[in-house]
Enzyme design. Sequence first.
Site, PDB file in Angstrom:
ATOM      1  N   GLN A  49      38.888  45.625  83.856  1.00  0.00           N
ATOM      2  CA  GLN A  49      38.366  46.432  84.958  1.00  0.00           C
ATOM      3  C   GLN A  49      37.843  45.528  86.058  1.00  0.00           C
ATOM      4  OE1 GLN A  49      35.668  49.956  84.277  1.00  0.00           O
ATOM      5  NE2 GLN A  49      34.105  48.564  85.034  1.00  0.00           N
ATOM      6  N   GLU A 105      33.264  55.810  80.874  1.00  0.00           N
ATOM      7  CA  GLU A 105      32.678  54.627  80.246  1.00  0.00           C
ATOM      8  C   GLU A 105      31.265  54.909  79.753  1.00  0.00           C
ATOM      9  OE1 GLU A 105      32.276  49.952  81.158  1.00  0.00           O
ATOM     10  OE2 GLU A 105      31.520  51.218  82.732  1.00  0.00           O
ATOM     11  N   SER A 143      35.387  41.913  81.776  1.00  0.00           N
ATOM     12  CA  SER A 143      35.517  41.754  80.326  1.00  0.00           C
ATOM     13  C   SER A 143      36.990  41.675  79.960  1.00  0.00           C
ATOM     14  CB  SER A 143      34.923  42.952  79.592  1.00  0.00           C
ATOM     15  OG  SER A 143      33.602  43.134  79.972  1.00  0.00           O
TER      16      SER A 143
END
Lengths: 360, 397
Positions: free
Chosen positions: B124, B242, B159
Amino acid sequence: MDFGLTEEQLMLQESIGGYLRSACPLDSVREATEVGSTHVPKIAAGLAELGAVGILIPEELGGVGMGFLEAALISEALGSVIAPVSFVASSVMAPVALLGAGSQEQRETWLPRIASGEVIIGVGISEHISRRETDGIFADDDTLTGKAMFVLDGMDADTLLVADNEAQLYLVQASDVTRNKLKTIDRTRSVAEIILDQTSAEILPGSVNNRKHLKDMVNAGRVMLAADTLGAAGTMLEQAIEYAKERRQFNRVIGSFQAVKHMCSEMAADLEPCRSLVWYAAHAIRAIPDEATLMACHAKAHLAETGRFVARKATEVHGGMGFTDLLGLHYWFKRIGFDRQLLGAPEVVREEAAVAQGWI
Amino acid sequence: MDLAYSPEYEQYRMEVRQFLDTNKDQSPPLYGRGNGDGKARDWQKLLIENGYAARTIPKEYGGFGGEPDILKSHIIAEEFASAAVRPGHSGDNRLVPTVLELGTEEQRQWLVPPTVRGDMIWCQGYSEPGSGSDLASLSTRAVIDGDDFVINGQKIWTSGAQHADMIFCLVRTEPDAPKHQGISYLVFSMDTPGIEVRPLVTMTGEATFNEVFFTDVRVPKHQIIGNRGEGWFVANNTLKHEREGLGDPNQAENRFREIVDLMQRETIDSNRLIDNPTYRDRLLSLQGRMLAMKFNGMRVLTSQIKKEEPGLPRWIIKLQGCELNHQMAAMAIDSMGELGILYDDGPYLRDQGRWQQRYMMDLGLIIGGGTAQIQKNMIGERALGLPKEPKFEKPLN
């Protein structure tokens, strides 16, 4: 799977809450408590009419025959307006004892009169949770001798429910004992010390050599005190939010400052899950008896901690005004402080939770 | 209040349990990383076939094609958690719902099936060095040149970028528009020329995050999800998915059981820690908080089943859940005392050093996915109705 309130429960919450908001504004609480009243008959009569006083008492004995979750909703509503009326001892703990351990005759004698509001029963069992001083009651034939401190609803009661050193339960008449009022921080409720000296007493036969009934009574009482704190803390939070939206400093409402906003968010974030814990603990008393003690302990202890946090932070949001008598916020602050210690301070209650799950 | 499941759901729970009994030997390790290796892919395939992963993703996009059923999803999550078996995934729980909801048919066909299989791994590209909590101020630019967007700028906290095949990325396409209206949402391969990934080592000693640099990265114009300038709206859709994943009460309850187990095993001077009243009282305080969050989760679940907006009980989950997890890890570390400072490996390390990892990772989670302070702003403003902070915007350039 439905973790929430039914239509009926929401209606009950609405009717009791609505009644209390109009019948019990802060001004009348002040007025009553200034002359030392902890049980305002007019408010109590209204509650009896709505079925709140006999909430747990079966219909055939003059009550409305509902459960502990409904009772907890009432307790929450009472806490939110800091109502000066007897409830936890007389409407919950005493009926639990009478329904569980009372004889047919005792139930028929006392329960209809509790439900109608004719009789108030105080409960004095604090020495079984944390014995202080020379507290303790001993039985000899049909009489009791000894002392019970912190008798809940004690000054307003006509009849008292006490336990001897073996957790056997008895009814004694208030007129037969020496009764001293204990002044507490919370002016909305009464606590008495009673001294018995070969006082005639009527045992609840089911409690002979059976500690279960005292335990059931304490579990129910703890959940009610937790619910009371939920209500009181909820009101303090609401008031803090309202104040933060109105009070202006530095040309802004103070609620737009993150320092103040975050205090409000922290209170809400800590308090909201407490509602679910109280619901679950109340529901568990009948529906999941294996978990009843553990959940009652956790509800009591966790609400005491969260209640203290909210009471402190909500006062702080109000600045100096929060500290004054003028706003009256301290009535809620003190009610929460009272609930915290009665029937076991958090450390005491958590230790019982450890026992309840076999850790020690 | 009715905590019983109907017979249909009890039956379903039995099916899940039976499936796990029969098949759990084939699952990859619970605490392993990544969905990309062979064992993880086979496991995912088996789970999809049985409706335990990608359950509501339509069949034509590689999912199981089940009707949305929150209770079934809940039962699956509970049973996998209590069996300590690695659950399946829905590809990427941020990207897939977003593409299904807001992508074109062509984009759905292109992106969803390989993602759900675990063949297309995503990262992301949202945060930037100058745009963290104030994400909408991001300044990575994309300008049109022929049939392509040309991207220049930098992302951070990305990440898994070092293992990712693809990135979904927010870029500024309309520099003159108000900050929320000048952003677009692009998807592109991490193999595109001009992308440089630099691992960012965290306090755990591992590089879970990266910095990602873009220099004249060319992305075809059709690789945009939603319209130009609507990327903020598309991204909020992603963030919504999320946030719901963080602070899961099932996970908290399992962790709590692990601490009890630890404290029943560990001793000081031959006395079990659970027999030490100071430690025990702290453990019990955590249990009270954990239970409150568990029941709060059941309340939220009930609202969702009834298709009602849960409101405050949902707003607080990320803030409270992450804090609780961190406090539990701290409790475990303190129970271990000196054993709790051991790290990496060694003869005395307990639980493979999991608590030491968690104690640090959980602090990362308190910060990531919207810091605790941003959560408190949202609770205050959206749930309690408190006014926003007055804004002093510096002009974008």
